[in-house]
Design a protein around this motif. Structure first.
Motif, PDB file in Angstrom:
ATOM      1  N   ILE A 145       0.849  -1.186   0.000  1.00 52.89           N
ATOM      2  CA  ILE A 145       0.000   0.000   0.000  1.00 52.89           C
ATOM      3  C   ILE A 145       0.886   1.238   0.000  1.00 52.89           C
ATOM      4  CG2 ILE A 145      -2.003  -1.051   1.143  1.00 52.89           C
ATOM      5  CD1 ILE A 145      -0.964   0.016   3.776  1.00 52.89           C
ATOM      6  N   PRO A 146       0.433   2.354  -0.616  1.00 48.93           N
ATOM      7  CA  PRO A 146       1.205   3.601  -0.572  1.00 48.93           C
ATOM      8  C   PRO A 146       1.380   4.068   0.865  1.00 48.93           C
ATOM      9  CG  PRO A 146      -0.506   3.717  -2.246  1.00 48.93           C
ATOM     10  CD  PRO A 146      -0.786   2.485  -1.442  1.00 48.93           C
ATOM     11  N   ASN A 147       2.581   4.535   1.180  1.00 48.95           N
ATOM     12  CA  ASN A 147       2.896   4.907   2.559  1.00 48.95           C
ATOM     13  C   ASN A 147       3.103   6.410   2.726  1.00 48.95           C
ATOM     14  OD1 ASN A 147       3.671   4.678   5.279  1.00 48.95           O
ATOM     15  ND2 ASN A 147       5.825   4.498   4.711  1.00 48.95           N
ATOM     16  N   SER A 148       3.911   7.002   1.867  1.00 51.80           N
ATOM     17  CA  SER A 148       4.226   8.421   2.002  1.00 51.80           C
ATOM     18  C   SER A 148       4.771   8.951   0.681  1.00 51.80           C
ATOM     19  CB  SER A 148       5.255   8.652   3.114  1.00 51.80           C
ATOM     20  OG  SER A 148       6.475   7.994   2.799  1.00 51.80           O
ATOM     21  N   VAL A 149       4.871  10.279   0.605  1.00 53.52           N
ATOM     22  CA  VAL A 149       5.456  10.936  -0.568  1.00 53.52           C
ATOM     23  C   VAL A 149       6.670  11.721  -0.112  1.00 53.52           C
ATOM     24  CG1 VAL A 149       5.093  12.608  -2.413  1.00 53.52           C
ATOM     25  CG2 VAL A 149       3.226  11.082  -1.746  1.00 53.52           C
ATOM     26  N   SER A 150       7.806  11.467  -0.739  1.00 53.11           N
ATOM     27  CA  SER A 150       9.049  12.152  -0.387  1.00 53.11           C
ATOM     28  C   SER A 150       9.416  13.170  -1.461  1.00 53.11           C
ATOM     29  CB  SER A 150      10.201  11.152  -0.234  1.00 53.11           C
ATOM     30  OG  SER A 150       9.914  10.186   0.752  1.00 53.11           O
ATOM     31  N   LYS A 151       9.934  14.311  -1.021  1.00 53.84           N
ATOM     32  CA  LYS A 151      10.490  15.298  -1.937  1.00 53.84           C
ATOM     33  C   LYS A 151      11.981  15.037  -2.094  1.00 53.84           C
ATOM     34  CE  LYS A 151       7.444  18.501  -3.300  1.00 53.84           C
ATOM     35  NZ  LYS A 151       7.303  18.975  -4.690  1.00 53.84           N
ATOM     36  N   LEU A 152      12.460  15.017  -3.330  1.00 55.71           N
ATOM     37  CA  LEU A 152      13.885  14.829  -3.605  1.00 55.71           C
ATOM     38  C   LEU A 152      14.496  16.205  -3.858  1.00 55.71           C
ATOM     39  CD1 LEU A 152      13.672  11.673  -5.886  1.00 55.71           C
ATOM     40  CD2 LEU A 152      13.837  11.808  -3.398  1.00 55.71           C
ATOM     41  N   HIS A 153      15.319  16.673  -2.930  1.00 46.94           N
ATOM     42  CA  HIS A 153      15.767  18.062  -2.938  1.00 46.94           C
ATOM     43  C   HIS A 153      17.073  18.284  -3.710  1.00 46.94           C
ATOM     44  CE1 HIS A 153      12.784  19.866  -0.200  1.00 46.94           C
ATOM     45  NE2 HIS A 153      12.756  18.667   0.362  1.00 46.94           N
ATOM     46  N   GLY A 154      17.340  17.468  -4.705  1.00 47.98           N
ATOM     47  CA  GLY A 154      18.517  17.706  -5.531  1.00 47.98           C
ATOM     48  C   GLY A 154      18.375  18.986  -6.339  1.00 47.98           C
ATOM     49  N   HIS A 155      19.514  19.618  -6.648  1.00 42.03           N
ATOM     50  CA  HIS A 155      19.509  20.886  -7.389  1.00 42.03           C
ATOM     51  C   HIS A 155      19.060  20.654  -8.828  1.00 42.03           C
ATOM     52  CE1 HIS A 155      20.612  24.894  -8.639  1.00 42.03           C
ATOM     53  NE2 HIS A 155      21.000  25.197  -7.401  1.00 42.03           N
ATOM     54  N   GLY A 156      18.188  21.542  -9.316  1.00 41.52           N
ATOM     55  CA  GLY A 156      17.764  21.489 -10.709  1.00 41.52           C
ATOM     56  C   GLY A 156      18.751  22.209 -11.607  1.00 41.52           C
ATOM     57  N   PRO A 157      18.535  22.187 -12.916  1.00 43.69           N
ATOM     58  CA  PRO A 157      19.441  22.875 -13.851  1.00 43.69           C
ATOM     59  C   PRO A 157      19.391  24.387 -13.664  1.00 43.69           C
ATOM     60  CG  PRO A 157      17.456  22.141 -14.976  1.00 43.69           C
ATOM     61  CD  PRO A 157      17.404  21.534 -13.605  1.00 43.69           C
ATOM     62  N   ILE A 158      20.509  25.045 -13.895  1.00 42.59           N
ATOM     63  CA  ILE A 158      20.592  26.503 -13.782  1.00 42.59           C
ATOM     64  C   ILE A 158      20.284  27.109 -15.150  1.00 42.59           C
ATOM     65  CG2 ILE A 158      22.079  28.449 -13.238  1.00 42.59           C
ATOM     66  CD1 ILE A 158      23.642  26.615 -11.398  1.00 42.59           C
ATOM     67  N   ILE A 159      19.271  27.967 -15.185  1.00 39.11           N
ATOM     68  CA  ILE A 159      18.794  28.545 -16.439  1.00 39.11           C
ATOM     69  C   ILE A 159      19.112  30.036 -16.459  1.00 39.11           C
ATOM     70  CG2 ILE A 159      16.764  28.942 -17.895  1.00 39.11           C
ATOM     71  CD1 ILE A 159      15.464  26.539 -16.423  1.00 39.11           C
ATOM     72  N   GLU A 160      19.782  30.493 -17.507  1.00 36.43           N
ATOM     73  CA  GLU A 160      20.082  31.918 -17.641  1.00 36.43           C
ATOM     74  C   GLU A 160      18.879  32.651 -18.212  1.00 36.43           C
ATOM     75  OE1 GLU A 160      23.449  34.937 -19.534  1.00 36.43           O
ATOM     76  OE2 GLU A 160      23.459  32.800 -20.062  1.00 36.43           O
ATOM     77  N   THR A 161      18.430  33.704 -17.524  1.00 32.60           N
ATOM     78  CA  THR A 161      17.281  34.484 -17.984  1.00 32.60           C
ATOM     79  C   THR A 161      17.654  35.924 -18.313  1.00 32.60           C
ATOM     80  OG1 THR A 161      16.652  35.184 -15.752  1.00 32.60           O
ATOM     81  CG2 THR A 161      15.774  33.088 -16.530  1.00 32.60           C
ATOM     82  N   GLY A 162      18.662  36.460 -17.638  1.00 30.42           N
ATOM     83  CA  GLY A 162      19.052  37.847 -17.858  1.00 30.42           C
ATOM     84  C   GLY A 162      18.207  38.851 -17.094  1.00 30.42           C
ATOM     85  N   ARG A 163      17.149  38.397 -16.408  1.00 37.68           N
ATOM     86  CA  ARG A 163      16.298  39.302 -15.625  1.00 37.68           C
ATOM     87  C   ARG A 163      16.997  39.673 -14.323  1.00 37.68           C
ATOM     88  NH1 ARG A 163      11.880  37.723 -13.192  1.00 37.68           N
ATOM     89  NH2 ARG A 163      11.012  39.835 -13.059  1.00 37.68           N
TER      90      ARG A 163
END
Length: 255
Positions: A68-86
């Motif tokens: 049975i489903p027990n819990s939901v975990s967040k995986l806090h690894g860093h995402g890609p760095i996106i250049e926006t210029g803002r």
């Protein structure tokens, strides 16, 4: 056979939730600062079995009844760095640090979404995030910019200077004793709990202006997870159908 119906039904329900979780990750593929979720399972109850080969055996044999489903975990690894210029886009370089924001109820909550904006109000121009929550400084006060967006400079330590070069505030960057204990309250925002511990100002955290952190969802991995969940769902449904057919045959037998 009745147990097979229950076990296969649990399997189908679990895989449906797994598919929903995977779909939610894919839907947030382009959400800035989003952290992917993982659905965790646990064994359902075990029942004692008698050893058919030895009726006098004292072995404590167990029969599983599914998962049975027990819990939901967040995986806090860093995402890609996106250049926006803002000027108002900032990336948190440290993996487990957060911005402090004030929500509509006046509560302090936390996010990694560095897509900031300016909210023009009667008493000033305040720095807010994309949800309209106020960004707080290291004294946990709202940040009144009173300057056009184009002239704002944010250095690596989070110090904000306006178009005239005057110091405005320092953005609060916090860390937690246990980031896995944070409560996900929706909208890419977290709340502190007893498990996470209290937020603490991270003095050595660094920012990068003109860049933003993307979602850490890996589309290829999520597609593989979706295919696996679909196949598992199909297998569980086949067990359910076969068990039902066997029950039908047993019920139709005549002496």
């Amino acid at each position: 056979m009745i147990q097979a119906l229950h076990t296969s039904g649990l399997g189908m329900l679990g895989e449906q939730e797994y598919l929903d979780n995977t779909a939610n990750n894919i839907a947030n593929l382009h959400t800035y600062g989003y952290k992917k979720e993982r659905l965790n399972f646990k064994d359902a109850l075990y029942v004692n079995m008698r050893d058919a080969s030895d009726g006098n055996s004292a072995e404590n044999l167990k029969k599983g009844t599914g998962v049975i489903p027990n819990s939901v975990s967040k995986l806090h690894g860093h995402g890609p760095i996106i250049e926006t210029g803002r000027n108002l886009d900032v990336n948190l370089s440290d993996e487990e640090t957060f911005f402090v924001v004030e929500d509509y109820n006046g509560d302090q909550v936390y996010t990694r979404n560095g897509e900031f904006r300016i909210s023009t109000e009667a008493d000033g121009n305040f720095l807010v995030n994309s949800s309209g929550y106020y960004i707080l400084d290291n004294g946990y006060n709202r940040i009144n910019i009173n300057s056009p967006e184009s002239g704002i400079n944010i250095d690596m330590l989070g110090n904000i200077r306006n178009a005239e070069g005057e110091d405005v505030a320092q953005i609060a960057i916090v860390a937690f004793p246990s980031v896995s204990g944070l409560e996900n309250i929706g909208g890419n925002v977290f709340a502190a709990t007893e498990l996470s511990g209290e937020a603490e100002i991270e003095e050595n955290a660094t920012l990068l202006q003109g860049y933003i952190e993307g979602s850490n969802v890996d589309l290829g991995e999520e597609m593989v997870n979706m295919i696996r969940a679909q196949r598992a769902y199909q297998l569980a449904s086949r067990v359910l159908r076969t068990s039902d057919e066997m029950e039908g045959i047993a019920n139709s037998l005549r002496k």
